[in-house]
Design a protein around this motif. Structure first.
Motif, PDB file in Angstrom:
ATOM      1  N   GLY A  24      30.795 -47.411-102.473  1.00  0.00           N
ATOM      2  CA  GLY A  24      30.631 -48.406-103.530  1.00  0.00           C
ATOM      3  C   GLY A  24      29.530 -49.413-103.272  1.00  0.00           C
ATOM      4  O   GLY A  24      29.226 -50.233-104.128  1.00  0.00           O
ATOM      5  N   ALA A  25      28.927 -49.363-102.099  1.00  0.00           N
ATOM      6  CA  ALA A  25      27.823 -50.273-101.775  1.00  0.00           C
ATOM      7  C   ALA A  25      26.552 -49.790-102.480  1.00  0.00           C
ATOM      8  O   ALA A  25      26.431 -48.613-102.816  1.00  0.00           O
ATOM      9  N   PRO A  26      25.602 -50.701-102.703  1.00  0.00           N
ATOM     10  CA  PRO A  26      24.336 -50.263-103.312  1.00  0.00           C
ATOM     11  C   PRO A  26      23.617 -49.232-102.436  1.00  0.00           C
ATOM     12  O   PRO A  26      23.762 -49.237-101.217  1.00  0.00           O
ATOM     13  N   VAL A  27      22.851 -48.377-103.074  1.00  0.00           N
ATOM     14  CA  VAL A  27      22.041 -47.386-102.366  1.00  0.00           C
ATOM     15  C   VAL A  27      20.764 -48.068-101.895  1.00  0.00           C
ATOM     16  O   VAL A  27      20.067 -48.714-102.675  1.00  0.00           O
ATOM     17  N   ASP A  28      20.462 -47.943-100.605  1.00  0.00           N
ATOM     18  CA  ASP A  28      19.260 -48.544-100.028  1.00  0.00           C
ATOM     19  C   ASP A  28      18.051 -47.649-100.298  1.00  0.00           C
ATOM     20  O   ASP A  28      18.056 -46.469 -99.964  1.00  0.00           O
ATOM     21  N   VAL A  29      17.017 -48.244-100.911  1.00  0.00           N
ATOM     22  CA  VAL A  29      15.847 -47.504-101.371  1.00  0.00           C
ATOM     23  C   VAL A  29      14.580 -48.056-100.713  1.00  0.00           C
ATOM     24  O   VAL A  29      14.344 -49.264-100.755  1.00  0.00           O
ATOM     25  N   ALA A  30      13.785 -47.175-100.123  1.00  0.00           N
ATOM     26  CA  ALA A  30      12.465 -47.549 -99.601  1.00  0.00           C
ATOM     27  C   ALA A  30      11.430 -47.046-100.602  1.00  0.00           C
ATOM     28  O   ALA A  30      11.287 -45.842-100.803  1.00  0.00           O
ATOM     29  N   VAL A  31      10.750 -47.990-101.252  1.00  0.00           N
ATOM     30  CA  VAL A  31       9.718 -47.627-102.232  1.00  0.00           C
ATOM     31  C   VAL A  31       8.359 -47.850-101.584  1.00  0.00           C
ATOM     32  O   VAL A  31       7.976 -48.990-101.309  1.00  0.00           O
ATOM     33  N   PHE A  32       7.658 -46.773-101.316  1.00  0.00           N
ATOM     34  CA  PHE A  32       6.358 -46.851-100.653  1.00  0.00           C
ATOM     35  C   PHE A  32       5.254 -47.085-101.673  1.00  0.00           C
ATOM     36  O   PHE A  32       5.421 -46.839-102.866  1.00  0.00           O
ATOM     37  N   ASP A  33       4.124 -47.558-101.180  1.00  0.00           N
ATOM     38  CA  ASP A  33       2.967 -47.775-102.037  1.00  0.00           C
ATOM     39  C   ASP A  33       2.471 -46.437-102.587  1.00  0.00           C
ATOM     40  O   ASP A  33       2.586 -45.401-101.924  1.00  0.00           O
ATOM     41  N   PHE A  34       1.930 -46.491-103.777  1.00  0.00           N
ATOM     42  CA  PHE A  34       1.388 -45.297-104.420  1.00  0.00           C
ATOM     43  C   PHE A  34       0.064 -44.916-103.772  1.00  0.00           C
ATOM     44  O   PHE A  34      -0.630 -45.750-103.191  1.00  0.00           O
ATOM     45  N   GLU A  35      -0.275 -43.634-103.881  1.00  0.00           N
ATOM     46  CA  GLU A  35      -1.529 -43.109-103.364  1.00  0.00           C
ATOM     47  C   GLU A  35      -2.369 -42.602-104.528  1.00  0.00           C
ATOM     48  O   GLU A  35      -1.839 -42.008-105.467  1.00  0.00           O
ATOM     49  N   LEU A  36      -3.656 -42.829-104.459  1.00  0.00           N
ATOM     50  CA  LEU A  36      -4.582 -42.342-105.482  1.00  0.00           C
ATOM     51  C   LEU A  36      -5.196 -41.029-105.009  1.00  0.00           C
ATOM     52  O   LEU A  36      -5.728 -40.942-103.905  1.00  0.00           O
ATOM     53  N   ILE A  37      -5.103 -40.022-105.859  1.00  0.00           N
ATOM     54  CA  ILE A  37      -5.753 -38.736-105.625  1.00  0.00           C
ATOM     55  C   ILE A  37      -6.864 -38.647-106.672  1.00  0.00           C
ATOM     56  O   ILE A  37      -6.606 -38.384-107.840  1.00  0.00           O
ATOM     57  N   ASP A  38      -8.066 -38.927-106.248  1.00  0.00           N
ATOM     58  CA  ASP A  38      -9.184 -38.997-107.178  1.00  0.00           C
ATOM     59  C   ASP A  38      -9.995 -37.710-107.102  1.00  0.00           C
ATOM     60  O   ASP A  38     -10.783 -37.510-106.182  1.00  0.00           O
ATOM     61  N   SER A  39      -9.779 -36.835-108.070  1.00  0.00           N
ATOM     62  CA  SER A  39     -10.528 -35.577-108.131  1.00  0.00           C
ATOM     63  C   SER A  39     -11.596 -35.631-109.219  1.00  0.00           C
ATOM     64  O   SER A  39     -12.128 -34.599-109.618  1.00  0.00           O
ATOM     65  N   SER A  40     -11.922 -36.846-109.656  1.00  0.00           N
ATOM     66  CA  SER A  40     -12.911 -37.009-110.723  1.00  0.00           C
ATOM     67  C   SER A  40     -14.333 -36.962-110.172  1.00  0.00           C
ATOM     68  O   SER A  40     -14.568 -37.247-109.005  1.00  0.00           O
ATOM     69  N   LEU A  41     -15.251 -36.632-111.038  1.00  0.00           N
ATOM     70  CA  LEU A  41     -16.662 -36.655-110.669  1.00  0.00           C
ATOM     71  C   LEU A  41     -17.090 -38.085-110.338  1.00  0.00           C
ATOM     72  O   LEU A  41     -17.834 -38.314-109.386  1.00  0.00           O
ATOM     73  N   GLU A  42     -16.587 -39.048-111.107  1.00  0.00           N
ATOM     74  CA  GLU A  42     -16.915 -40.450-110.855  1.00  0.00           C
ATOM     75  C   GLU A  42     -16.497 -40.867-109.445  1.00  0.00           C
ATOM     76  O   GLU A  42     -17.263 -41.513-108.731  1.00  0.00           O
ATOM     77  N   GLY A  43     -15.294 -40.492-109.049  1.00  0.00           N
ATOM     78  CA  GLY A  43     -14.820 -40.834-107.710  1.00  0.00           C
ATOM     79  C   GLY A  43     -15.659 -40.193-106.625  1.00  0.00           C
ATOM     80  O   GLY A  43     -15.936 -40.797-105.596  1.00  0.00           O
TER      81      GLY A  43
END
Length: 168
Positions: A24-43
């Protein structure tokens, strides 16, 4: 017949996340930073874009806030493992996201990516894994059009509201 099996597997993977632990306790969540996958020509030609770096960080903060405000979840501080997480690709490291989440006492590891195909076509992805088993519990995605603060935020809002069902 194969299509039906794939659909059934996909539906099973979209089952609701546990809102509370078995006790009944809250679920502990680790939210990591997002990663950018840049496959664009601009990148490829221009390198890292500071606006995209800022937006990528904002997505992680937005998702942490959504979990923090949702009933049944407790967001765990990832500061003790943040440097190591930032040095690795959490999507290609063979489960290091689960290991790092476990080191801070989380039950769920939440990671995400933004794949940039072009300035017009981007995709936000969220992955939720069980720390104990390493199993992927949920994987979700939203296509967005336009490389702006508003489009990124709206894409994340949509995922939170329609795929995570956290009520944000």
């Amino acid at each position: 017949m194969k299509k039906i099996a794939v659909v059934l597997i996909a539906v099973a993977c979209l089952a609701a996340l546990p809102a509370t632990a078995q006790d009944g306790a809250p679920v502990d969540v680790a939210v990591f930073d997002f990663e950018l996958i840049d496959s664009s020509l601009e990148g490829e030609m221009m390198g890292e874009n500071p606006d995209e770096t800022r937006r990528t960080a904002a997505l992680g903060a937005q998702l942490r806030q959504a979990f923090d405000e949702a009933d049944g979840f407790e967001v765990i501080d990832i500061a003790p493992v943040a440097d190591e997480a930032s040095r690795r690709s959490l999507q290609r490291c063979g489960g290091c996201d689960v290991t790092l989440a476990g080191q801070v006492g989380a039950e769920l590891a939440v990671t995400g990516t933004v794949q940039k195909v072009s300035n017009l076509i981007l995709n936000i992805n969220i992955y939720i894994r069980d720390v104990e088993t390493g199993e992927t519990l949920r994987a979700m995605s939203a296509d967005i059009r336009g490389n702006t603060d508003e489009s990124w935020q709206r894409g994340m809002d949509w995922l939170i509201r329609n795929r995570l069902d956290l009520g944000a």
